[in-house]
Design a protein around this motif. Structure first.
Motif, mmCIF file in Angstrom:
data_model
loop_
_atom_site.group_PDB
_atom_site.id
_atom_site.type_symbol
_atom_site.label_atom_id
_atom_site.label_comp_id
_atom_site.label_asym_id
_atom_site.label_seq_id
_atom_site.Cartn_x
_atom_site.Cartn_y
_atom_site.Cartn_z
ATOM 1 N N MET A 160 -4.308 -15.867 12.190
ATOM 2 C CA MET A 160 -4.647 -14.639 11.312
ATOM 3 C C MET A 160 -4.336 -15.017 9.742
ATOM 4 S SD MET A 160 -4.190 -10.968 12.469
ATOM 5 C CE MET A 160 -4.366 -10.521 14.196
ATOM 6 N N LEU B 218 -4.897 -13.508 5.804
ATOM 7 C CA LEU B 218 -5.481 -12.475 5.020
ATOM 8 C C LEU B 218 -5.908 -13.071 3.497
ATOM 9 C CD1 LEU B 218 -3.428 -9.215 4.979
ATOM 10 C CD2 LEU B 218 -5.666 -9.508 5.586
ATOM 11 N N LYS C 199 -6.194 -0.109 0.274
ATOM 12 C CA LYS C 199 -5.830 -1.337 0.510
ATOM 13 C C LYS C 199 -6.293 -1.415 2.061
ATOM 14 C CE LYS C 199 -3.640 -4.245 -0.554
ATOM 15 N NZ LYS C 199 -4.022 -5.413 -1.413
ATOM 16 N N ILE D 253 -8.840 -4.207 4.002
ATOM 17 C CA ILE D 253 -8.646 -4.956 5.109
ATOM 18 C C ILE D 253 -9.522 -4.606 6.457
ATOM 19 C CG2 ILE D 253 -6.959 -5.480 6.777
ATOM 20 C CD1 ILE D 253 -5.031 -5.145 4.426
ATOM 21 N N LEU E 72 -6.955 -14.025 16.782
ATOM 22 C CA LEU E 72 -5.607 -14.397 17.387
ATOM 23 C C LEU E 72 -5.791 -16.009 17.808
ATOM 24 C CD1 LEU E 72 -4.702 -11.579 19.841
ATOM 25 C CD2 LEU E 72 -4.024 -11.758 17.381
ATOM 26 N N LEU F 282 3.558 -11.545 13.722
ATOM 27 C CA LEU F 282 2.201 -11.246 14.454
ATOM 28 C C LEU F 282 2.494 -11.249 15.945
ATOM 29 C CD1 LEU F 282 -0.086 -13.529 12.533
ATOM 30 C CD2 LEU F 282 -0.342 -11.184 12.996
ATOM 31 N N MET G 279 4.072 -7.924 16.615
ATOM 32 C CA MET G 279 3.008 -7.160 16.467
ATOM 33 C C MET G 279 2.421 -7.044 17.786
ATOM 34 S SD MET G 279 -0.174 -6.764 13.871
ATOM 35 C CE MET G 279 -1.459 -7.815 14.938
ATOM 36 N N ILE H 38 -1.835 -4.880 10.377
ATOM 37 C CA ILE H 38 -2.123 -6.600 10.162
ATOM 38 C C ILE H 38 -1.427 -6.879 8.552
ATOM 39 C CG2 ILE H 38 -3.870 -8.261 9.659
ATOM 40 C CD1 ILE H 38 -5.291 -6.563 11.546
ATOM 41 N N TYR H 39 -1.685 -5.880 7.840
ATOM 42 C CA TYR H 39 -0.906 -6.270 6.339
ATOM 43 C C TYR H 39 0.476 -6.252 6.315
ATOM 44 C CZ TYR H 39 -0.377 -5.209 1.407
ATOM 45 O OH TYR H 39 -0.007 -5.366 0.061
ATOM 46 N N MET I 274 1.755 -9.350 7.939
ATOM 47 C CA MET I 274 1.750 -10.523 7.051
ATOM 48 C C MET I 274 2.302 -10.587 5.854
ATOM 49 S SD MET I 274 -0.919 -12.207 7.909
ATOM 50 C CE MET I 274 -2.509 -11.913 8.560
#
Lengths: 397, 380
Positions: free
Chosen positions: A1, A3, A294, A298, B5, B70, B73, B295-296, B299
């Motif tokens: 993953m 971003l 935000k 995403i 993933l 991750l 998560m 997800i943010y 990260m």
């Protein structure tokens, strides 16, 4: 993953940014940034510059001037157009009728229409909605009756955006009133606005602007060669057209640009002992909008990234989610700008060049934009229709 | 830009989902675990250890499996879906996270093997969620330390083998400097613990520290430098909580949809009513927005720069909180009376989500963090 963009994607973005900032006149970008209405010349100028740069029709087939871009590049393009306050190339041409002609038109139609559609030598309008057919578009009543080599069109279209400037209009009209399903009797027809029997009447919206129109068809003769694809298959082409809007539906770049202006202006707007930006309650409202944005960004990126996995016809709730949240956030942003303008949101702008604006120059555009943007939760399938789509097509209710 | 993933992450997800389905698929089993002495099943915890979940977030050099936020998560989403009661967050994510950040490789082994659990003891009667508000004191005594004070609502504090206690080695009660972290054996002399169940089916404890004598090695990290460590680990924990919430929201939304398709009134399923459909659609919108922010958060969780990390994590928790509130309440309303019963699962999701909203700061607090930072930086 991951971003972040790749270095290549960042370079691509920088190149677009530079082009937009260097080539598009600052005055036009200022108008977009302040949410002012663009006149015909502004829209045409920006469109033609983008066309000259090869950036007006990236989503078209390559042979007709499109770009072989990845979904991520397409997304970056839309983001950057909006984030740099560049007017989108005329969507009726590049996002709607162009792709329909390119995909379903005859070779002759492609040759005739695609080049002037790309260059805006033909200005298109959209003839879909009717007074009695809004959310229930398939209930449209405008008829096209075949008589020899012509269709005879009768009926009324409404909410025809920028129809006052249009040379041509693409119309959904009923060609088979006896069809079993109302969707099955509709055709997609191209109509020259100069044809006898076409009348355009302005609708003035609550922001005081002339953006939309009513278009009347009274015994309008249209050559049959202006039919796109097959007769009675128009609904399929219309669905294809609407699905093309998906990449731009969230308008993340627009909201980013507006929220950046909100913050910038709040920092220079006196309030109390300091500026409006020192007000904790105001900042909290901005924070809520930025956080929602935000998350939407995403969500949009997830949708873009998923495009390489998903079959195009599989039900996907994402575009409805993007539409609902995207419109809500656009409305939040325009509302915040009214808050920043404060008392100077109130005066009507003067149309005389001798009189300066009552408040800061930008403030007079705040309320009209807020008024105008109530439209975004109504058009393109109202937010209630989007919830129906989610419930039926995705939640199985 | 990529949301797939990796192969390893996919396998991890499959195996955790399988574990949770087996352990919690029958909701009655959860009640059984809760009745055990520790409030969870040591047998199940041993399974976590066998599967390598307890070593997940540690570098291989520290005896772990080299995962990051991750991987956390993925596990926490499964914890949320299962409404799992094991102390994964408090022991592995937070306890283990502090050991890792402080470089205490010597203790990671017993955590990874499942021999020892850790609990974070920071909250005090007056502190609410201010990590810097510390009245508990630690003073030097010979080579070691002596701790005095009290900690409140310490999750799994009663059963933990090690407590990680924040104590003041210098300064005034609300100074940011002068806070140190100490590893306190749960059974150390002078430690008294009173455990109790929480509203959401977990366990917590009130802890008294009276002249607790500790060796020099009990100090975790630098003397007086505990706060940045704590803030970093709490941000990691917040990202994990977001994931737990997403798992719980997803499961609760599914449960609600199933019910809407079964329950009939006026001769039709209640899911056929538009007033109901739109609310179910809004729940999905809230869920997907929360998933994006989770997800943010993952990260950003290991970003060493607090100026970038804190507003990002706060933004994620604020949004997830708002989604959790909406989904939790709507799930109860759309179910109707059945969700008001202790017997049915929906109410338990609602209770966990409602308590999770306040864990490590409520929505107001996190919105304030974002607002004070001046907003959010662009993602890319």
């Amino acid at each position: 993953m991951e971003l972040r963009y790749t270095p290549e994607e960042i370079a691509f973005r920088e190149e677009l940014r530079r082009t937009f900032r260097e080539k598009i006149p600052a005055e036009i970008r200022r108008k977009v940034s302040e949410g002012r209405h663009l006149d015909r010349e502004d829209i045409a100028t920006a469109h033609r510059i983008l066309h000259a740069e090869g950036l007006a029709t990236p989503n078209w087939p390559v042979e007709w001037g499109g770009k072989d871009w990845s979904p991520v590049q397409r997304y970056i393009y839309i983001e950057e157009v909006q984030a740099n306050a560049v007017p989108m190339p005329l969507s009726f041409n590049v996002a709607m009728v162009g792709p329909v002609i390119a995909n379903f038109g005859s070779e002759a139609q492609k040759q005739r229409f695609l080049p002037p559609t790309a260059s805006l030598d033909i200005w298109w309008a959209q003839g879909f909605s009717e007074p009695g057919a809004g959310s229930d578009l398939a209930g449209l009543k405008t008829t096209a009756k075949r008589e020899g080599d012509h269709y005879i069109l009768n009926g009324q279209k409404t909410w025809t955006t920028l129809g006052q400037y249009a040379d041509w209009i693409f119309v959904l009209a009923r060609t088979n009133p006896a069809a079993e399903k109302k969707q099955k009797g509709i055709s997609f027809i191209l109509v020259d606005m100069k044809s006898p029997g076409v009348t355009v009447r302005p609708i003035i919206t609550i922001d005081g602007a002339h953006e939309v129109n009513e278009v009347f068809f009274d015994e309008v003769k249209v050559p049959v060669e202006n039919l796109i694809g097959e007769e009675n298959k128009g609904w399929d082409y219309a669905k294809f057209l609407l699905s093309n809007e998906r990449n731009n539906i969230a308008r993340v770049g627009f909201s980013k640009e507006k929220l950046a202006r909100v913050k910038e202006r709040a920092k220079e707007t006196p309030a109390g002992e300091g500026t409006l930006w020192d007000d904790a309650d105001f900042r909290r409202r901005v924070a809520i909008a930025e956080i929602e944005l935000k998350a939407l960004e995403i969500t949009q990126m997830r949708a873009v990234a998923a495009q390489r996995h998903r079959a195009a016809d599989k039900p996907d709730p994402t575009s409805s989610i993007l539409k609902i949240k995207g419109s809500e956030i656009q409305q939040m942003a325009t509302e915040l700008m009214v808050t920043v303008a404060g008392p100077y949101a109130v005066p009507m702008p003067s149309h005389s060049h001798n009189e300066p604006p009552v408040g800061p120059d930008w403030a007079e555009a705040a309320a009209p934009l807020f008024f105008n943007y109530r439209k975004v939760s109504i058009y393109g399938g109202s937010n209630e229709i989007q919830r129906n789509i989610i419930a039926k097509a995705f939640l199985g209710l | 830009m990529d949301f797939d993933l990796t192969e390893e992450q996919r396998l991890l997800k499959e195996s955790v989902d399988r574990l949770m389905a087996g352990a919690y698929g029958d909701f009655e089993k959860r009640r059984g675990y809760q009745e055990e002495a520790k409030g969870y099943s040591p047998k199940l915890w041993a399974q976590y250890a066998e599967m390598g979940l307890l070593g997940l977030p540690f570098p291989e050099a520290q005896g772990g499996f080299g995962g990051g936020p991750l991987e956390t998560m993925i596990v926490m989403e499964a914890v949320g879906r299962g409404l799992a009661v094991e102390p994964y967050l408090t022991s592995v994510v937070i306890g283990g996270g502090l050991l890792r950040l402080a470089g205490r490789d010597d203790l990671i082994g017993e955590l990874v093997g499942g021999e020892a659990t850790f609990a974070l003891a920071t909250t005090e009667r007056q502190s609410r969620d201010d990590l810097f508000d510390v009245a508990t004191t630690a003073r030097r005594s010979g080579e070691g330390w002596v701790l005095d004070g009290a900690k409140s609502v310490v999750l799994y504090g009663e059963s933990a083998d090690h407590l990680i206690v924040s104590a003041r080695t210098a300064g005034q009660r609300r100074d940011r400097d002068g806070i140190s972290l100490f590893l306190v054996p749960g059974d150390a002399r002078g430690v008294s613990r009173r455990g109790y169940p929480t509203q959401d089916g977990l366990r917590a404890a009130e802890i008294q520290l009276e002249s607790v004598q500790l060796p020099a090695g009990a100090l975790l990290g630098a003397e007086g430098g505990g706060l940045p460590l704590l803030e970093q680990v709490v941000d990691i924990a917040l990202a994990a909580l977001c994931a737990e919430a997403v798992g719980a929201m997803e499961a609760l939304h599914e449960l609600t949809l199933d019910y809407l398709k079964q329950r009939k009134q006026f001769g039709v399923t209640i899911g056929s009513f538009q007033a109901v459909q739109h609310r179910a659609a809004d729940m999905l919108v809230a869920l997907e927005q929360a998933r994006s922010m989770t997800i943010y958060a993952a990260m950003m969780a290991e970003n060493p720069d607090p100026a970038a990390r804190r507003p990002a994590i706060a933004a994620a928790k604020a949004l997830v909180n708002r989604s959790a509130e909406l989904i939790g309440k709507e799930a109860i309303q759309l179910h109707g009376g059945i969700a008001m019963t202790m017997e049915y699962k929906a109410g338990h999701y609602f209770k966990r989500l409602s308590m999770l909203i306040n864990q490590f700061g409520d929505t107001d607090r996190h919105l304030r963090v974002v607002a004070e930072a001046g907003g959010l930086e662009p993602a890319a």
